[in-house]
Motif scaffolding. Structure first.
Motif, PDB file in Angstrom:
ATOM      1  N   ALA A   1      -0.073  91.263  16.776  1.00  0.00           N
ATOM      2  CA  ALA A   1      -0.477  89.766  16.496  1.00  0.00           C
ATOM      3  C   ALA A   1       0.642  88.900  17.088  1.00  0.00           C
ATOM      4  CB  ALA A   1      -0.714  89.370  15.158  1.00  0.00           C
ATOM      5  N   VAL A   2       0.510  87.807  17.785  1.00  0.00           N
ATOM      6  CA  VAL A   2       1.530  87.010  18.407  1.00  0.00           C
ATOM      7  C   VAL A   2       2.136  86.429  17.278  1.00  0.00           C
ATOM      8  CG1 VAL A   2       2.033  84.908  19.669  1.00  0.00           C
ATOM      9  CG2 VAL A   2       0.134  86.447  20.575  1.00  0.00           C
TER      10      VAL A   2
ATOM     11  N   LEU B   1       2.116  95.289  14.325  1.00  0.00           N
ATOM     12  CA  LEU B   1       3.113  94.949  15.097  1.00  0.00           C
ATOM     13  C   LEU B   1       3.099  93.503  15.480  1.00  0.00           C
ATOM     14  CD1 LEU B   1       3.272  97.905  17.688  1.00  0.00           C
ATOM     15  CD2 LEU B   1       4.819  97.428  15.892  1.00  0.00           C
ATOM     16  N   LYS B   2       4.227  92.860  15.701  1.00  0.00           N
ATOM     17  CA  LYS B   2       4.400  91.551  16.307  1.00  0.00           C
ATOM     18  C   LYS B   2       4.604  91.650  17.721  1.00  0.00           C
ATOM     19  CE  LYS B   2       6.860  87.077  16.203  1.00  0.00           C
ATOM     20  NZ  LYS B   2       7.999  86.649  16.632  1.00  0.00           N
ATOM     21  N   LYS B   3       3.622  90.925  18.409  1.00  0.00           N
ATOM     22  CA  LYS B   3       3.714  90.900  19.950  1.00  0.00           C
ATOM     23  C   LYS B   3       5.059  89.819  20.413  1.00  0.00           C
ATOM     24  CE  LYS B   3      -1.272  91.022  21.035  1.00  0.00           C
ATOM     25  NZ  LYS B   3      -2.294  90.269  21.631  1.00  0.00           N
ATOM     26  N   PRO B   4       5.542  89.965  21.558  1.00  0.00           N
ATOM     27  CA  PRO B   4       5.519  91.377  22.297  1.00  0.00           C
ATOM     28  C   PRO B   4       6.099  92.508  21.554  1.00  0.00           C
ATOM     29  CG  PRO B   4       7.160  90.239  23.363  1.00  0.00           C
ATOM     30  CD  PRO B   4       6.509  89.381  22.120  1.00  0.00           C
TER      31      PRO B   4
ATOM     32  N   SER C   1       7.760  96.457  21.861  1.00  0.00           N
ATOM     33  CA  SER C   1       8.328  97.204  23.071  1.00  0.00           C
ATOM     34  C   SER C   1       7.459  98.471  23.237  1.00  0.00           C
ATOM     35  CB  SER C   1       9.855  97.626  22.710  1.00  0.00           C
ATOM     36  OG  SER C   1       9.949  98.308  21.680  1.00  0.00           O
ATOM     37  N   TYR C   2       7.712  99.062  24.179  1.00  0.00           N
ATOM     38  CA  TYR C   2       6.788 100.234  24.708  1.00  0.00           C
ATOM     39  C   TYR C   2       7.461 101.375  23.920  1.00  0.00           C
ATOM     40  CZ  TYR C   2       5.440 104.577  27.084  1.00  0.00           C
ATOM     41  OH  TYR C   2       4.857 105.842  27.381  1.00  0.00           O
ATOM     42  N   ALA C   3       8.835 101.344  23.503  1.00  0.00           N
ATOM     43  CA  ALA C   3       9.481 102.307  22.630  1.00  0.00           C
ATOM     44  C   ALA C   3       9.256 102.344  21.358  1.00  0.00           C
ATOM     45  CB  ALA C   3      11.187 102.207  22.783  1.00  0.00           C
ATOM     46  N   ARG C   4       8.931 101.053  20.731  1.00  0.00           N
ATOM     47  CA  ARG C   4       8.716 100.805  19.157  1.00  0.00           C
ATOM     48  C   ARG C   4       7.259 101.534  19.087  1.00  0.00           C
ATOM     49  NH1 ARG C   4       8.595  96.119  15.322  1.00  0.00           N
ATOM     50  NH2 ARG C   4       8.168  97.365  13.358  1.00  0.00           N
ATOM     51  N   LEU C   5       6.129 100.963  19.982  1.00  0.00           N
ATOM     52  CA  LEU C   5       4.897 101.522  20.013  1.00  0.00           C
ATOM     53  C   LEU C   5       5.095 103.035  19.913  1.00  0.00           C
ATOM     54  CD1 LEU C   5       1.938 101.073  19.506  1.00  0.00           C
ATOM     55  CD2 LEU C   5       1.850 100.357  22.335  1.00  0.00           C
ATOM     56  N   ARG C   6       5.713 103.534  20.808  1.00  0.00           N
ATOM     57  CA  ARG C   6       5.608 105.150  20.887  1.00  0.00           C
ATOM     58  C   ARG C   6       6.072 105.782  19.924  1.00  0.00           C
ATOM     59  NH1 ARG C   6       6.860 108.236  26.154  1.00  0.00           N
ATOM     60  NH2 ARG C   6       7.395 110.400  25.132  1.00  0.00           N
ATOM     61  N   ARG C   7       7.189 105.157  19.217  1.00  0.00           N
ATOM     62  CA  ARG C   7       7.657 105.844  17.724  1.00  0.00           C
ATOM     63  C   ARG C   7       6.735 105.470  16.899  1.00  0.00           C
ATOM     64  NH1 ARG C   7      12.399 102.966  19.187  1.00  0.00           N
ATOM     65  NH2 ARG C   7      11.790 101.410  17.939  1.00  0.00           N
ATOM     66  N   ILE C   8       6.148 104.662  16.695  1.00  0.00           N
ATOM     67  CA  ILE C   8       4.917 104.367  15.612  1.00  0.00           C
ATOM     68  C   ILE C   8       3.663 105.208  15.950  1.00  0.00           C
ATOM     69  CG2 ILE C   8       2.911 102.759  14.908  1.00  0.00           C
ATOM     70  CD1 ILE C   8       5.168 100.511  15.421  1.00  0.00           C
TER      71      ILE C   8
END
Length: 70
Positions: free
Chosen positions: A24-25, A44-47, A49-56
């Motif tokens: 969500a924004v 997650l809060k938008k935006p 990071s790719y790294a955070r999404l990858r960890r999750i």
């Protein structure tokens, strides 16, 4: 159209074994709690990071490994 929680509920009914990461924004605490209660794995809060999404996603697949593809 559906809002995020409505879509999450439809996904959980049709595909109960699929993990969902909500984004969500402007995250609202009530919305976050409702999403987790409805089965979201993470919020997650938008935006994000790719790294955070990858960890999750990595932690999700450690907790819920996919069956071997044949």
């Amino acid at each position: 159209g559906l809002n995020g929680l409505e879509l999450l509920l439809k996904l959980r009914l049709s595909f109960p074994d699929v993990g969902v990461v909500m984004m969500a924004v402007v995250p609202d605490l009530d919305h976050l709690v409702a999403a987790v209660k409805c089965g979201a794995y993470h919020y997650l809060k938008k935006p994000a990071s790719y790294a955070r999404l990858r960890r999750i996603l990595g932690s999700y697949f450690k907790e819920f490994p996919w069956p071997a593809i044949r």
